[in-house]
Design a protein around this motif. Structure first.
Motif, mmCIF file in Angstrom:
data_model
loop_
_atom_site.group_PDB
_atom_site.id
_atom_site.type_symbol
_atom_site.label_atom_id
_atom_site.label_comp_id
_atom_site.label_asym_id
_atom_site.label_seq_id
_atom_site.Cartn_x
_atom_site.Cartn_y
_atom_site.Cartn_z
ATOM 1 N N GLY A 1 0.824 -1.187 0.000
ATOM 2 C CA GLY A 1 0.000 0.000 0.000
ATOM 3 C C GLY A 1 0.865 1.246 0.000
ATOM 4 N N CYS A 2 0.768 2.030 -1.078
ATOM 5 C CA CYS A 2 1.563 3.247 -1.171
ATOM 6 C C CYS A 2 0.714 4.433 -0.747
ATOM 7 C CB CYS A 2 2.069 3.446 -2.600
ATOM 8 S SG CYS A 2 3.068 4.957 -2.791
ATOM 9 N N THR A 3 1.281 5.274 0.104
ATOM 10 C CA THR A 3 0.607 6.510 0.487
ATOM 11 C C THR A 3 1.475 7.712 0.172
ATOM 12 O OG1 THR A 3 1.450 6.396 2.760
ATOM 13 C CG2 THR A 3 -0.690 5.379 2.336
ATOM 14 N N GLY A 4 2.488 7.498 -0.658
ATOM 15 C CA GLY A 4 3.320 8.614 -1.088
ATOM 16 C C GLY A 4 4.442 8.921 -0.121
ATOM 17 N N VAL A 5 5.216 9.933 -0.480
ATOM 18 C CA VAL A 5 6.355 10.376 0.321
ATOM 19 C C VAL A 5 6.217 11.866 0.589
ATOM 20 C CG1 VAL A 5 8.858 10.567 0.455
ATOM 21 C CG2 VAL A 5 7.823 8.631 -0.733
ATOM 22 N N SER B 1 0.754 11.105 1.955
ATOM 23 C CA SER B 1 0.673 12.215 1.009
ATOM 24 C C SER B 1 -0.505 12.043 0.053
ATOM 25 C CB SER B 1 1.963 12.320 0.195
ATOM 26 O OG SER B 1 3.045 12.668 1.029
ATOM 27 N N HIS B 2 -0.870 10.796 -0.198
ATOM 28 C CA HIS B 2 -2.063 10.566 -1.014
ATOM 29 C C HIS B 2 -2.799 9.358 -0.451
ATOM 30 C CE1 HIS B 2 -0.354 7.043 -3.009
ATOM 31 N NE2 HIS B 2 0.724 7.734 -3.338
ATOM 32 N N ASN B 3 -4.042 9.193 -0.890
ATOM 33 C CA ASN B 3 -4.813 8.049 -0.432
ATOM 34 C C ASN B 3 -4.101 6.763 -0.829
ATOM 35 O OD1 ASN B 3 -6.892 9.531 0.726
ATOM 36 N ND2 ASN B 3 -7.995 9.679 -1.220
ATOM 37 N N ARG C 1 4.813 0.378 -10.094
ATOM 38 C CA ARG C 1 4.958 1.817 -9.911
ATOM 39 C C ARG C 1 3.616 2.392 -9.494
ATOM 40 N NH1 ARG C 1 8.056 5.361 -14.437
ATOM 41 N NH2 ARG C 1 9.000 6.855 -13.013
ATOM 42 N N CYS C 2 3.654 3.219 -8.465
ATOM 43 C CA CYS C 2 2.423 3.825 -7.977
ATOM 44 C C CYS C 2 1.933 4.846 -9.012
ATOM 45 C CB CYS C 2 2.668 4.507 -6.636
ATOM 46 S SG CYS C 2 1.217 5.401 -6.024
ATOM 47 N N PRO C 3 0.680 4.679 -9.485
ATOM 48 C CA PRO C 3 0.170 5.633 -10.484
ATOM 49 C C PRO C 3 -0.098 7.014 -9.891
ATOM 50 C CG PRO C 3 -1.556 4.121 -9.814
ATOM 51 C CD PRO C 3 -0.291 3.650 -9.145
ATOM 52 N N GLU C 4 -0.118 7.090 -8.572
ATOM 53 C CA GLU C 4 -0.443 8.360 -7.925
ATOM 54 C C GLU C 4 0.788 9.246 -7.769
ATOM 55 O OE1 GLU C 4 -3.391 10.816 -6.705
ATOM 56 O OE2 GLU C 4 -3.720 8.714 -7.209
ATOM 57 N N CYS C 5 1.869 8.676 -7.246
ATOM 58 C CA CYS C 5 3.058 9.487 -6.968
ATOM 59 C C CYS C 5 4.276 9.022 -7.757
ATOM 60 C CB CYS C 5 3.367 9.476 -5.470
ATOM 61 S SG CYS C 5 3.901 7.874 -4.847
ATOM 62 N N GLY C 6 4.177 7.885 -8.447
ATOM 63 C CA GLY C 6 5.284 7.429 -9.276
ATOM 64 C C GLY C 6 6.369 6.681 -8.532
HETATM 65 ZN ZN LIG Z 1 2.133 6.512 -4.223
#
Ligand SMILES: [Zn+2]
Length: 152
Positions: free
Chosen positions: A85-89, A93-95, A109-114
């Motif tokens: 689960g990616c929430t950004g850096v 930072s994002h859902n 690769r996370c489509p939200e933050c890359g």
């Molecule tokens: Zn992300």
């Protein structure tokens, strides 16, 4: 999207009750091993290490930096696949975006933050005819070798 139930280690799978965590003790006339004497959480940890799993390694993903293709954030997995689960850096930072990785396609690769994550397989090596579930298809490996991860 399936649930995130694979986020944490799924093994040892046999342990369901407290009784399963009680050691059998050493046989008469033998020197007890750590495993035979250990109970509870200590036994669980030893059982996990016997399967190559650190059952206490359930820390959140490394959100201190953004993963790149050259230096992805590593995600340990002892299974065929792993969800991260990616929430950004920095974190949150994002859902949360759930990324699915498996042994054939370990990089996602996370489509939200890359941010780029890579599954590090730490489970037992098999000969391709192992137990457990299979996906029922074989990746065309020569094709996959030429496809850049960002296009997966
Ligand atoms: Zn992300």
């Amino acid at each position: 999207m399936e649930s995130g139930e694979r986020l944490t280690a799924t093994s040892p799978t046999e342990i369901k009750t407290d009784e399963d965590l009680l050691g059998p003790g050493a046989k008469p006339g033998t020197v007890p091993t750590d495993l035979e004497q250990a109970t509870g959480l200590e036994r669980l940890e030893i059982l996990g290490k016997m399967e190559g799993i650190d059952v206490f390694d359930m820390r959140p993903l490394d959100a201190s930096r953004k993963g790149t293709l050259d230096n992805p954030v590593m995600v340990r997995s002892a299974g065929e696949e792993q969800y991260a689960g990616c929430t950004g850096v920095p974190a949150d930072s994002h859902n949360v975006v759930w990324l699915r990785m498996d042994r054939q396609r370990p990089v996602e690769r996370c489509p939200e933050c890359g941010s780029v994550y890579k599954m590090e397989y730490v489970g037992p090596q098999d000969d391709g005819h192992g137990h457990g579930h299979h996906h029922g298809f074989e990746e065309p490996k020569t094709f996959a070798d030429y496809v850049k991860p960002e296009y997966w």
